[in-house]
Write a protein that holds these residues in place. Structure first.
Motif, short mmCIF file in Angstrom:
data_model
loop_
_atom_site.label_atom_id
_atom_site.label_comp_id
_atom_site.label_asym_id
_atom_site.label_seq_id
_atom_site.Cartn_x
_atom_site.Cartn_y
_atom_site.Cartn_z
N LEU A 1 8.48 80.35 90.12
CA LEU A 1 9.86 80.71 89.86
C LEU A 1 9.83 82.17 89.44
O LEU A 1 9.04 82.55 88.57
CB LEU A 1 10.41 79.85 88.70
CG LEU A 1 11.81 80.19 88.24
CD1 LEU A 1 12.79 79.17 88.82
CD2 LEU A 1 11.89 80.17 86.73
N TYR A 2 10.64 83.01 90.09
CA TYR A 2 10.66 84.44 89.78
C TYR A 2 11.87 84.77 88.93
O TYR A 2 12.96 84.23 89.15
CB TYR A 2 10.70 85.26 91.08
CG TYR A 2 9.49 85.04 91.95
CD1 TYR A 2 8.32 85.76 91.73
CD2 TYR A 2 9.51 84.10 92.97
CE1 TYR A 2 7.20 85.54 92.53
CE2 TYR A 2 8.39 83.88 93.76
CZ TYR A 2 7.25 84.60 93.54
OH TYR A 2 6.14 84.39 94.31
N SER A 3 11.68 85.64 87.96
CA SER A 3 12.76 86.08 87.07
C SER A 3 12.97 87.58 87.25
O SER A 3 12.01 88.35 87.24
CB SER A 3 12.38 85.78 85.62
OG SER A 3 13.36 86.26 84.73
N VAL A 4 14.24 87.98 87.42
CA VAL A 4 14.58 89.38 87.63
C VAL A 4 15.78 89.73 86.74
O VAL A 4 16.79 89.04 86.76
CB VAL A 4 14.96 89.67 89.11
CG1 VAL A 4 15.37 91.11 89.31
CG2 VAL A 4 13.81 89.29 90.04
N THR A 5 15.65 90.81 85.96
CA THR A 5 16.78 91.36 85.23
C THR A 5 16.85 92.85 85.52
O THR A 5 15.83 93.50 85.71
CB THR A 5 16.69 91.14 83.70
OG1 THR A 5 15.50 91.74 83.20
CG2 THR A 5 16.70 89.66 83.35
N ASN A 6 18.08 93.37 85.55
CA ASN A 6 18.25 94.80 85.82
C ASN A 6 18.20 95.58 84.51
O ASN A 6 17.93 95.02 83.44
CB ASN A 6 19.55 95.05 86.59
CG ASN A 6 20.79 94.78 85.75
OD1 ASN A 6 20.74 94.26 84.65
ND2 ASN A 6 21.94 95.13 86.31
N ALA A 7 18.49 96.87 84.58
CA ALA A 7 18.37 97.75 83.41
C ALA A 7 19.59 97.71 82.49
O ALA A 7 19.54 98.21 81.38
CB ALA A 7 18.14 99.19 83.87
N ASN A 8 20.68 97.09 82.93
CA ASN A 8 21.92 97.11 82.13
C ASN A 8 22.34 95.69 81.77
O ASN A 8 22.82 94.95 82.62
CB ASN A 8 23.03 97.81 82.91
CG ASN A 8 24.31 97.93 82.11
OD1 ASN A 8 24.41 97.42 80.99
ND2 ASN A 8 25.29 98.60 82.68
N GLU A 9 22.19 95.34 80.52
CA GLU A 9 22.59 94.03 80.04
C GLU A 9 23.91 94.06 79.28
O GLU A 9 24.35 93.05 78.74
CB GLU A 9 21.48 93.42 79.16
CG GLU A 9 20.17 93.19 79.89
CD GLU A 9 20.32 92.31 81.12
OE1 GLU A 9 20.99 91.26 81.05
OE2 GLU A 9 19.76 92.67 82.17
N ASP A 10 24.60 95.21 79.23
CA ASP A 10 25.83 95.34 78.44
C ASP A 10 26.95 94.42 78.91
O ASP A 10 27.74 93.94 78.10
CB ASP A 10 26.32 96.79 78.44
CG ASP A 10 25.49 97.66 77.51
OD1 ASP A 10 24.79 97.11 76.64
OD2 ASP A 10 25.54 98.89 77.67
N LEU A 11 27.08 94.18 80.20
CA LEU A 11 28.18 93.36 80.70
C LEU A 11 27.86 91.87 80.72
O LEU A 11 28.73 91.05 81.03
CB LEU A 11 28.60 93.83 82.09
CG LEU A 11 29.10 95.29 82.13
CD1 LEU A 11 29.43 95.70 83.56
CD2 LEU A 11 30.29 95.48 81.21
N ASP A 12 26.66 91.50 80.39
CA ASP A 12 26.26 90.10 80.33
C ASP A 12 26.40 89.62 78.89
O ASP A 12 25.42 89.42 78.18
CB ASP A 12 24.83 89.93 80.83
CG ASP A 12 24.69 90.26 82.30
OD1 ASP A 12 25.66 90.01 83.05
OD2 ASP A 12 23.65 90.79 82.68
N MET A 13 27.62 89.44 78.47
CA MET A 13 27.91 89.16 77.07
C MET A 13 27.55 87.73 76.68
O MET A 13 27.96 86.78 77.34
CB MET A 13 29.37 89.45 76.78
CG MET A 13 29.70 90.93 76.89
SD MET A 13 31.44 91.23 76.89
CE MET A 13 31.65 91.94 78.50
N SER A 14 26.78 87.63 75.62
CA SER A 14 26.38 86.34 75.02
C SER A 14 25.44 85.52 75.89
O SER A 14 25.22 84.34 75.61
CB SER A 14 27.60 85.52 74.63
OG SER A 14 28.39 86.22 73.70
N ASN A 15 24.91 86.09 76.96
CA ASN A 15 23.96 85.35 77.79
C ASN A 15 22.67 85.14 77.02
O ASN A 15 22.26 85.96 76.22
CB ASN A 15 23.68 86.09 79.09
CG ASN A 15 24.88 86.07 80.01
OD1 ASN A 15 25.84 85.35 79.77
ND2 ASN A 15 24.82 86.86 81.04
#
Length: 168
Positions: free
Chosen positions: A139-153
């Protein structure tokens, strides 16, 4: 992943049991109480991550099934704003998405309910039980450099279970 006793290169997590749970780094079932850089409840996800989670395949196993942890409706909250969603929708197909460009997991050659899906990416605020017969089980996990708009995740915490090959 098939027979290694330690995580293969590029796999930051490695599990050897036939069933269990896996989590993204920094996952917690509780919300983040700290505000992010734009002053709203922050995410628990770590920015700019790209790694594999490997599960060693047991003897006589043909596939693996990934699903949300049944006791935690927030166990798959990767993209969008958790605070604006009716909590009863979390974990359902209504809030599961495969139109993923920022934060997502990849399940190679996925099927849901026996139907092959057109994309191997999953994001949003829910994951319906998904099976893959692609080996090795990663299972691959990917997150980008900007987490500001992913509120309360919170990221993800998923159950996995290996499935025996059908008897012919």
């Amino acid at each position: 992943c098939a027979s290694a006793t330690q995580a293969p290169s590029g796999r930051l997590q490695y599990y050897m049991d036939s069933s269990g749970t896996v989590s993204s780094f920094n996952y917690d079932s509780a919300a983040n109480s700290l505000a992010n850089s734009i002053g709203v409840p922050g995410t628990r996800q770590i920015a700019t991550q790209q790694y594999g989670i490997c599960v060693r395949m047991g003897a006589g196993i043909c596939s693996i099934t990934w699903s949300q942890v049944s006791s935690d409706a927030y166990s798959f909250t990767l993209t969008n704003d958790v605070a604006v969603i009716d909590p009863s929708l979390l974990g359902t197909s209504t809030v599961q998405s495969q139109d993923c460009t920022t934060d997502f997991i990849i399940i190679p050659n996925p099927t849901q309910g026996g139907i092959s899906l057109s994309s191997d990416r999953f994001c949003g605020l829910g994951l319906v039980s998904t099976t893959s017969a692609t080996k090795p089980f990663v299972l691959y996990s990917v997150t980008n450099a900007n987490e500001d708009l992913d509120m309360s995740n919170r990221g993800f915490r998923l159950s996995y279970s290996q499935n025996s090959c059908p008897v012919v």
